[in-house]
Scaffold this motif. Structure first.
Motif, PDB file in Angstrom:
ATOM      1  N   ALA A 119       2.654   5.266   0.564  1.00  0.00           N
ATOM      2  CA  ALA A 119       2.134   5.461   1.914  1.00  0.00           C
ATOM      3  C   ALA A 119       3.101   4.915   2.969  1.00  0.00           C
ATOM      4  O   ALA A 119       3.107   5.373   4.107  1.00  0.00           O
ATOM      5  N   ALA A 120       3.910   3.914   2.591  1.00  0.00           N
ATOM      6  CA  ALA A 120       4.883   3.334   3.524  1.00  0.00           C
ATOM      7  C   ALA A 120       6.158   4.159   3.613  1.00  0.00           C
ATOM      8  O   ALA A 120       6.948   3.996   4.563  1.00  0.00           O
ATOM      9  N   SER A 121       6.393   5.045   2.651  1.00  0.00           N
ATOM     10  CA  SER A 121       7.665   5.758   2.560  1.00  0.00           C
ATOM     11  C   SER A 121       8.036   6.568   3.803  1.00  0.00           C
ATOM     12  O   SER A 121       9.231   6.709   4.096  1.00  0.00           O
ATOM     13  N   PRO A 122       7.076   7.116   4.589  1.00  0.00           N
ATOM     14  CA  PRO A 122       7.492   7.858   5.783  1.00  0.00           C
ATOM     15  C   PRO A 122       8.213   7.017   6.833  1.00  0.00           C
ATOM     16  O   PRO A 122       8.896   7.581   7.700  1.00  0.00           O
ATOM     17  N   VAL A 123       8.098   5.698   6.792  1.00  0.00           N
ATOM     18  CA  VAL A 123       8.776   4.867   7.799  1.00  0.00           C
ATOM     19  C   VAL A 123      10.095   4.320   7.275  1.00  0.00           C
ATOM     20  O   VAL A 123      10.806   3.620   7.995  1.00  0.00           O
ATOM     21  N   LEU A 124      10.426   4.612   6.024  1.00  0.00           N
ATOM     22  CA  LEU A 124      11.617   4.021   5.420  1.00  0.00           C
ATOM     23  C   LEU A 124      12.869   4.851   5.693  1.00  0.00           C
ATOM     24  O   LEU A 124      12.840   6.084   5.635  1.00  0.00           O
ATOM     25  N   GLU A 125      13.960   4.153   5.966  1.00  0.00           N
ATOM     26  CA  GLU A 125      15.259   4.792   6.152  1.00  0.00           C
ATOM     27  C   GLU A 125      16.339   3.911   5.552  1.00  0.00           C
ATOM     28  O   GLU A 125      16.325   2.695   5.741  1.00  0.00           O
ATOM     29  N   GLY A 126      17.281   4.536   4.856  1.00  0.00           N
ATOM     30  CA  GLY A 126      18.435   3.807   4.358  1.00  0.00           C
ATOM     31  C   GLY A 126      18.074   2.626   3.480  1.00  0.00           C
ATOM     32  O   GLY A 126      17.330   2.728   2.515  1.00  0.00           O
ATOM     33  N   ALA A 127      18.590   1.459   3.873  1.00  0.00           N
ATOM     34  CA  ALA A 127      18.418   0.240   3.077  1.00  0.00           C
ATOM     35  C   ALA A 127      16.968  -0.202   2.988  1.00  0.00           C
ATOM     36  O   ALA A 127      16.615  -0.993   2.108  1.00  0.00           O
ATOM     37  N   GLU A 128      16.124   0.310   3.883  1.00  0.00           N
ATOM     38  CA  GLU A 128      14.719  -0.100   3.855  1.00  0.00           C
ATOM     39  C   GLU A 128      14.008   0.364   2.586  1.00  0.00           C
ATOM     40  O   GLU A 128      12.953  -0.171   2.233  1.00  0.00           O
ATOM     41  N   TYR A 129      14.596   1.352   1.888  1.00  0.00           N
ATOM     42  CA  TYR A 129      14.005   1.778   0.623  1.00  0.00           C
ATOM     43  C   TYR A 129      14.079   0.682  -0.428  1.00  0.00           C
ATOM     44  O   TYR A 129      13.441   0.772  -1.478  1.00  0.00           O
ATOM     45  N   LEU A 130      14.825  -0.363  -0.156  1.00  0.00           N
ATOM     46  CA  LEU A 130      14.892  -1.491  -1.083  1.00  0.00           C
ATOM     47  C   LEU A 130      13.552  -2.213  -1.204  1.00  0.00           C
ATOM     48  O   LEU A 130      13.369  -3.016  -2.123  1.00  0.00           O
ATOM     49  N   TRP A 154       1.727   0.423  -5.824  1.00  0.00           N
ATOM     50  CA  TRP A 154       2.636   1.563  -5.729  1.00  0.00           C
ATOM     51  C   TRP A 154       2.104   2.576  -4.718  1.00  0.00           C
ATOM     52  O   TRP A 154       2.883   3.258  -4.041  1.00  0.00           O
ATOM     53  N   GLY A 155       0.779   2.663  -4.618  1.00  0.00           N
ATOM     54  CA  GLY A 155       0.197   3.539  -3.601  1.00  0.00           C
ATOM     55  C   GLY A 155       0.568   3.104  -2.195  1.00  0.00           C
ATOM     56  O   GLY A 155       0.869   3.937  -1.329  1.00  0.00           O
ATOM     57  N   ILE A 156       0.553   1.810  -1.930  1.00  0.00           N
ATOM     58  CA  ILE A 156       0.952   1.310  -0.616  1.00  0.00           C
ATOM     59  C   ILE A 156       2.420   1.623  -0.344  1.00  0.00           C
ATOM     60  O   ILE A 156       2.801   1.990   0.761  1.00  0.00           O
ATOM     61  N   PHE A 157       3.255   1.500  -1.380  1.00  0.00           N
ATOM     62  CA  PHE A 157       4.666   1.841  -1.194  1.00  0.00           C
ATOM     63  C   PHE A 157       4.832   3.316  -0.842  1.00  0.00           C
ATOM     64  O   PHE A 157       5.590   3.667   0.070  1.00  0.00           O
ATOM     65  N   TRP A 204      -3.959   4.370  -4.185  1.00  0.00           N
ATOM     66  CA  TRP A 204      -4.557   3.059  -3.925  1.00  0.00           C
ATOM     67  C   TRP A 204      -6.041   3.051  -4.271  1.00  0.00           C
ATOM     68  O   TRP A 204      -6.520   2.128  -4.947  1.00  0.00           O
ATOM     69  N   VAL A 205      -6.761   4.057  -3.806  1.00  0.00           N
ATOM     70  CA  VAL A 205      -8.207   4.121  -4.061  1.00  0.00           C
ATOM     71  C   VAL A 205      -8.483   4.192  -5.564  1.00  0.00           C
ATOM     72  O   VAL A 205      -9.357   3.480  -6.077  1.00  0.00           O
ATOM     73  N   PHE A 206      -7.741   5.041  -6.252  1.00  0.00           N
ATOM     74  CA  PHE A 206      -7.920   5.174  -7.699  1.00  0.00           C
ATOM     75  C   PHE A 206      -7.633   3.849  -8.395  1.00  0.00           C
ATOM     76  O   PHE A 206      -8.397   3.405  -9.261  1.00  0.00           O
ATOM     77  N   GLY A 207      -6.545   3.193  -8.013  1.00  0.00           N
ATOM     78  CA  GLY A 207      -6.198   1.907  -8.613  1.00  0.00           C
ATOM     79  C   GLY A 207      -7.227   0.840  -8.321  1.00  0.00           C
ATOM     80  O   GLY A 207      -7.596   0.051  -9.200  1.00  0.00           O
ATOM     81  N   PHE A 208      -7.706   0.813  -7.080  1.00  0.00           N
ATOM     82  CA  PHE A 208      -8.705  -0.182  -6.683  1.00  0.00           C
ATOM     83  C   PHE A 208     -10.000   0.009  -7.460  1.00  0.00           C
ATOM     84  O   PHE A 208     -10.605  -0.971  -7.922  1.00  0.00           O
ATOM     85  N   LEU A 209     -10.433   1.257  -7.616  1.00  0.00           N
ATOM     86  CA  LEU A 209     -11.679   1.521  -8.341  1.00  0.00           C
ATOM     87  C   LEU A 209     -11.565   1.116  -9.801  1.00  0.00           C
ATOM     88  O   LEU A 209     -12.503   0.554 -10.372  1.00  0.00           O
ATOM     89  N   ILE A 210     -10.413   1.388 -10.412  1.00  0.00           N
ATOM     90  CA  ILE A 210     -10.214   0.994 -11.813  1.00  0.00           C
ATOM     91  C   ILE A 210     -10.235  -0.519 -11.943  1.00  0.00           C
ATOM     92  O   ILE A 210     -10.885  -1.083 -12.834  1.00  0.00           O
ATOM     93  N   ASP A 220       1.345   9.906   2.834  1.00  0.00           N
ATOM     94  CA  ASP A 220       0.238   9.021   3.181  1.00  0.00           C
ATOM     95  C   ASP A 220      -0.982   9.318   2.321  1.00  0.00           C
ATOM     96  O   ASP A 220      -1.600   8.406   1.758  1.00  0.00           O
ATOM     97  N   ILE A 221      -1.319  10.590   2.218  1.00  0.00           N
ATOM     98  CA  ILE A 221      -2.507  10.996   1.456  1.00  0.00           C
ATOM     99  C   ILE A 221      -2.320  10.668  -0.021  1.00  0.00           C
ATOM    100  O   ILE A 221      -3.225  10.150  -0.684  1.00  0.00           O
ATOM    101  N   ILE A 222      -1.125  10.943  -0.544  1.00  0.00           N
ATOM    102  CA  ILE A 222      -0.845  10.649  -1.950  1.00  0.00           C
ATOM    103  C   ILE A 222      -0.949   9.146  -2.204  1.00  0.00           C
ATOM    104  O   ILE A 222      -1.572   8.696  -3.170  1.00  0.00           O
TER     105      ILE A 222
END
Length: 267
Positions: free
Chosen positions: A174-185, A169-172, A120-126, A113-115
């Motif tokens: 941050a979303a990774s802790p909820v992903l399992e199996g096929a959801e990584y698609l 990519w930052g949102i992805f 996201w913040v870095f990308g948004f600022l740029i 989440d922190i990563i």
């Protein structure tokens, strides 16, 4: 976890996206205005984020934070108002849809989440800096007919796209802790955006336009040779790299220079 498929969130978001984009397609066709394209694409992200979050109504911190990110970032328009717009919005929103579909928001916060939020913040600022600097540059009469090479544009020919790619990519991540199996698609969301901007409707179109306008200028060719196409780097570093290194690692693709005079091709 199976949250997305069990709740039919994919089908729902797809239907909402198609209907929403079709409404604006009709408006564009009837009134002959293209200005609504950016609005339709950007607000569609927010609608999908709000809809999925409200329907699930778990209001986990991860979900609310990602919603805030979607509202602030909202995305880059393709500039091609058609069915592509609906595909783009729905696909890029997939990681956010999965987060909001999770019954508990994915549980406690994780290092990912922190990563992801930091990315996201870095990308948004740029992206925000790039857009503001380019707007100020274009609004100055003395810069009429010139290419923008100030601020972050000194380090990347398309820093706004770099920021846009990084924040999604930052949102992805941050979303990774909820992903399992096929959801990584759902990685196809940020991957789709990245490929689109690099190979199709982003950098290639703008490079072609700039080359046609300024290709005969030695100063422009020097700028292009010493400035990274996407990933920000100091000119002194990028300009001294061999051509193969630029092409393989920094996306200096040959077709980015196909509209330059032959003797001026970037190496």
């Amino acid at each position: 976890m199976g949250t997305v498929l069990d709740s039919h969130f994919l089908a729902l978001t797809a239907i909402v996206t198609v209907v929403y984009q079709f409404i604006f397609f009709v408006i564009t066709a009837l009134f002959k205005i293209d200005q609504v394209t950016d609005f339709a694409g950007s607000t569609n992200f927010v609608i999908l984020a709000l809809l999925t979050l409200i329907l699930k109504s778990t209001w986990h911190f991860r979900q609310v934070n990602c919603l805030d990110f979607a509202c602030c970032g909202m995305g880059t328009s393709l500039g091609d108002f058609s069915s592509n717009e609906a595909v783009w919005v729905w696909t890029v929103s997939l990681p956010l849809t999965v987060v909001n579909a999770a019954s508990d928001g994915g549980g406690s916060l994780k290092p990912a989440d922190i990563i992801g939020w930091t990315m996201w913040v870095f990308g948004f600022l740029i992206e925000a800096a790039a857009d503001q600097q380019k707007l100020s540059f274009k609004n100055s009469p003395e810069n009429r007919g010139k290419w923008c090479d100030v601020g972050v544009w000194k380090y990347s020919r398309h820093p706004n796209y770099f920021g846009e790619i990084l924040l999604w990519w930052g949102i992805f991540v941050a979303a990774s802790p909820v992903l399992e199996g096929a959801e990584y698609l759902v990685i196809f969301g940020p991957l789709f955006l990245t490929l689109l901007l690099i190979f199709v409707s982003g950098i290639p179109l703008l490079e072609a336009s700039s080359d046609k306008k300024h290709g005969n200028s030695g100063a422009y060719r020097f700028y292009k040779k010493t400035t990274s196409p996407l990933i920000p780097l100091p000119r002194g570093v990028y300009g001294n790299l061999p051509g193969w290194c630029k092409a393989v690692f920094l996306l200096e693709l040959p077709f980015y220079s196909r509209n330059l005079p032959e003797e001026a091709a970037v190496s």
